[in-house]
Design an enzyme around this catalytic site. Structure first.
Site, mmCIF file in Angstrom:
data_model
loop_
_atom_site.group_PDB
_atom_site.id
_atom_site.type_symbol
_atom_site.label_atom_id
_atom_site.label_comp_id
_atom_site.label_asym_id
_atom_site.label_seq_id
_atom_site.Cartn_x
_atom_site.Cartn_y
_atom_site.Cartn_z
ATOM 1 C CG HIS A 92 9.122 -17.264 -22.086
ATOM 2 N ND1 HIS A 92 9.656 -16.476 -23.409
ATOM 3 C CD2 HIS A 92 7.965 -18.178 -22.748
ATOM 4 C CE1 HIS A 92 9.081 -16.279 -24.806
ATOM 5 N NE2 HIS A 92 8.085 -17.256 -24.553
ATOM 6 C CG HIS A 255 0.621 -18.554 -29.215
ATOM 7 N ND1 HIS A 255 0.541 -19.421 -29.674
ATOM 8 C CD2 HIS A 255 0.663 -18.327 -27.958
ATOM 9 C CE1 HIS A 255 1.566 -18.794 -29.487
ATOM 10 N NE2 HIS A 255 2.251 -18.800 -29.011
#
Length: 728
Positions: A92, A255
């Site tokens: 992020h 993920h």
């Protein structure tokens, strides 16, 4: 009378109604003054690169690896490992980067500041950075927060069995929020006023909603449609310079680890860090749901664990993606997510805190996009069947994600910089010849001026080459001479026909010089382009009565077309260049705003912008040789005439009937037309701050000062990309 009423300081300095409140469309010059030494707590002369070079990187990584599995009661580690949290933190930080203007990214540690530290997509990353504080505290100034955040993401991956591609340090911290980055015009979190037409995303934005890094994991505006989500994924990841293969690798690779958090309704979550009480000490999102942490944590509102090995690298993401048929469900917080039909695989996933419990696999809407979208599915199935290809693709994509905004490889520091040269790094050959000396420089200047190429063309060509630089992601600049290559040679702003003639002339001089040398001495076209601009300025200054020497440092090299990613450079084509009085079309923002935006990318100050515009005008360097703003009767002579005449009260300015960006200046006494000018020209007489600086250069005693200031600003632009020279 109350004590409060008696206090003479009911309102602190700097509060109250601001100029921006009164005049919201006022030109914002503040972005040219950010990150000054006044905000920097480091000692004068502090050199971060030298400090980083003295860092024991292996020791830092050892400490980070140990940190991964020491769960803290105040913010427990999922599965006993902080890896997933730290991967999200690094992702992020880097994922705010966008190609449109090169802004965003992990390069300066902006995740520590508003608005990023309080974005909805960054919920609880404040805890990740606090977990890192003991390590930052231990190593101090030898490693920046910006480098530490990215390095921690790498160590998180490595500690879970993944082999990363490498790490380059050199990201220097700033000490205040960026003011130049346009994150959107929305005034509420997760709004999406940024779209028009049929899902047309406003440039240069690369996220679908205010406060998100890329896409909404539930689907477009929360609509759980994997096919429509794929459209958003492709657009936003492309705007971060990722192709389909890199996109699939990043989503699936990221993920593979950790989980999302949606233990209960979002109504339990308190204010973000910037809105939280002072007693929270910079933390936010305090939750009243249960313990508010661990198994009770609420972050995105989604409660998803993708793989059976959330703390170990595996191919399990694809096994689950293709191994089940999926049905829509909701998290405990009420968010859309997916589970296998009929609760298949019900006990295949570990619980993050209770080893006696098991779960079924879950997926996000955006995960299913990798199966539903035909192009993504093809790549996903290949990765499923070829784990080695998946691992290599993820390693490369992760390295690109975390280094994309760092510029050329010459800026990378440390022992883990990969040897492989990558096309997205805009490679330039290393110097392989003896450089020209002062005598050669003087001789080459003479040959350039003897060709008869106008000063205006010499100057505009050098400017076109160097002014592609962006201080945001450190791309562009004169080094590489990419102005002679596609796509830059064909950009409208560069006047391709004129450019080709100038380059042909300079190439002839280069070839003649190089063929006549012995001992390996050469001059590159990149150097010669800049030198030609310097020669032109010196001649123009001499015509104005000023004997000045424009600084020149050789050592630039010429890149090849094979080293130049045309698509990657295409996004850098200017829609405006106020220094050349160029405006490609009609835009919602004013021409002067685009000038300031360009100036900020060139790291210029207000005085430097002022000097450069005034100089470029009298040097007749406008796009298309228009006379707008050429406020002088002796063009191609370096004088302060632009300022004298833009400030002249003997001229009355009127907008033209058919162009809001063009004005005519009439002699107040005779009514005769004297000049024409654009908004960019007239702003130096209109804006009070710019006028104040223009008045300095318009004074009778400022002629020499203007020339010297113009030369200094010019030299700065010509050398903005010379990172390799700084590291010699």
């Amino acid at each position: 009378m109350s004590t409060e009423a008696k206090c003479p300081f009911n309102h602190a300095a700097g509060s109250g109604t601001s100029n921006r409140d009164w005049w919201p469309h006022q030109l914002n010059l503040g972005i040219l003054r950010q990150h000054s030494s006044l905000a920097d707590p480091m000692d004068k002369g502090f050199n971060y690169a030298e400090e980083f070079k003295s860092l024991d990187l292996a020791a830092v990584k050892h400490d980070l690896a140990a940190l991964m599995t020491v769960s803290q009661d105040w913010w427990p580690a999922d599965f006993g490992h902080y890896g997933g949290l730290f991967i999200r933190m690094a992702w992020h930080a880097a994922g705010t980067y966008r190609t449109g203007d090169g802004r965003g990214g992990a390069g300066s540690g902006q995740q520590r500041f508003a608005p990023l530290n309080s974005w909805p997509d960054n919920v609880n990353l404040d805890k990740a950075r606090r977990l890192l504080w003991p390590i930052k505290q231990k190593y101090g100034k030898k490693i920046s927060w910006a480098d530490l955040i990215v390095l921690t993401g790498n160590v998180a991956l490595e500690s879970m069995g993944f082999k990363t591609f490498g790490f380059g340090g050199g990201r220097e911290d700033v000490w205040e929020p960026d003011q130049d980055v346009y994150w959107g015009s929305e005034t509420t979190w997760l709004a999406d006023k940024r779209y028009s037409g049929v899902r047309d995303l406003e440039n240069p934005l690369a996220a679908v909603q205010m406060g998100l890094i890329y896409v909404n994991p539930e689907g477009p505006n929360g609509n759980p449609d994997p096919a429509k989500a794929a459209v958003d994924i492709r657009e936003t990841f492309a705007r971060m310079a990722m192709n389909d293969e890199e996109t699939v690798a990043l989503i699936a690779g990221g993920h593979t680890f950790g989980k999302t958090h949606g233990a209960g309704p979002a109504s339990h979550v308190g204010p973000e860090p910037e809105a939280a009480g002072i007693e929270e000490q910079g933390l936010g999102w305090r939750s009243s749901f249960g313990s508010g942490k661990g198994s009770d944590a609420i972050t995105s509102g989604l409660e998803v664990i993708w793989t059976s090995t959330p703390t170990k690298w595996s191919n399990n993401f694809f096994w689950n993606l293709f191994g089940y048929e999926w049905e829509l469900t909701k998290s405990p917080a009420g968010a859309h997510q997916w589970k296998p039909n009929g609760d298949a695989g019900a006990n295949s996933i570990p619980d993050p805190y209770d080893p006696s419990r098991r779960r079924g696999p879950t997926m996000l809407t955006t995960d299913l996009s990798l199966r539903v979208d035909p192009a993504y599915e093809k790549i996903s199935r290949r990765f499923h069947e070829n784990p080695d290809q998946f691992a290599d693709a993820f390693a490369r994509a992760w390295f690109k994600l975390t280094h994309r905004d760092m510029g050329p490889r010459s800026r990378y520091l440390g022992p883990e910089v990969p040897a492989e040269e990558l096309i997205w790094q805009d490679p330039i050959p290393a110097v392989d010849h003896v450089l020209i000396d002062e005598q050669d420089v003087a001789a080459l200047k003479g040959k350039i001026l003897a060709t008869g190429v106008p000063v205006s063309q010499l100057v505009s060509t050098a400017w076109a080459s160097a002014s592609t630089f962006r201080g945001s992601d450190k791309r562009g600049g004169a080094n590489g001479a990419r102005i002679r290559l596609a796509p830059q040679k064909d950009w409208e702003v560069n006047q391709p026909a004129v450019l080709a003639q100038v380059l042909e002339t300079l190439e002839g001089i280069r070839n003649e010089f190089n063929s006549s040398q012995s001992g390996g001495k050469k001059v590159s076209l990149a150097d010669l382009i800049v030198l030609a601009g310097c020669a032109g300025i010196e001649q123009a200054a001499k015509k104005g009565g000023h004997d000045v020497k424009v600084p020149f440092t050789p050592g630039r090299m010429d890149a090849t077309q094979e080293q130049t990613d045309v698509e990657s450079f295409s996004v850098m084509e200017p829609i405006a260049d106020g220094f050349r009085n160029y405006l490609k079309g009609t835009y919602a923002v004013t021409a002067e705003t685009l000038l300031v935006d360009k100036a900020q990318l060139l790291t210029l100050t207000v005085p430097e912008v002022t000097a450069l515009v005034g100089g470029m005008r009298v040097l007749n360097a406008n796009f298309g040789q228009t006379q707008h703003g050429v406020f002088t009767d002796r063009p191609e002579t370096l004088t302060n005439d632009f300022f004298v005449n833009v400030l002249d009260m003997g001229t009355e300015w009127k907008p033209t009937a058919d162009n809001k960006d063009l004005f005519e200046g009439y002699d107040r006494a005779t009514g005769k037309l004297k000049w024409t000018g654009t908004r960019v020209d007239l702003i130096f007489g209109s804006n009070s701050e710019l006028r104040a600086v223009a008045e300095v250069y318009g004074c009778a005693d400022a002629k020499e000062k203007f020339v010297q200031d113009f030369v200094a600003a010019w030299n700065k632009v010509m050398n903005l990309d010379r990172f390799e020279a700084a590291n010699r």
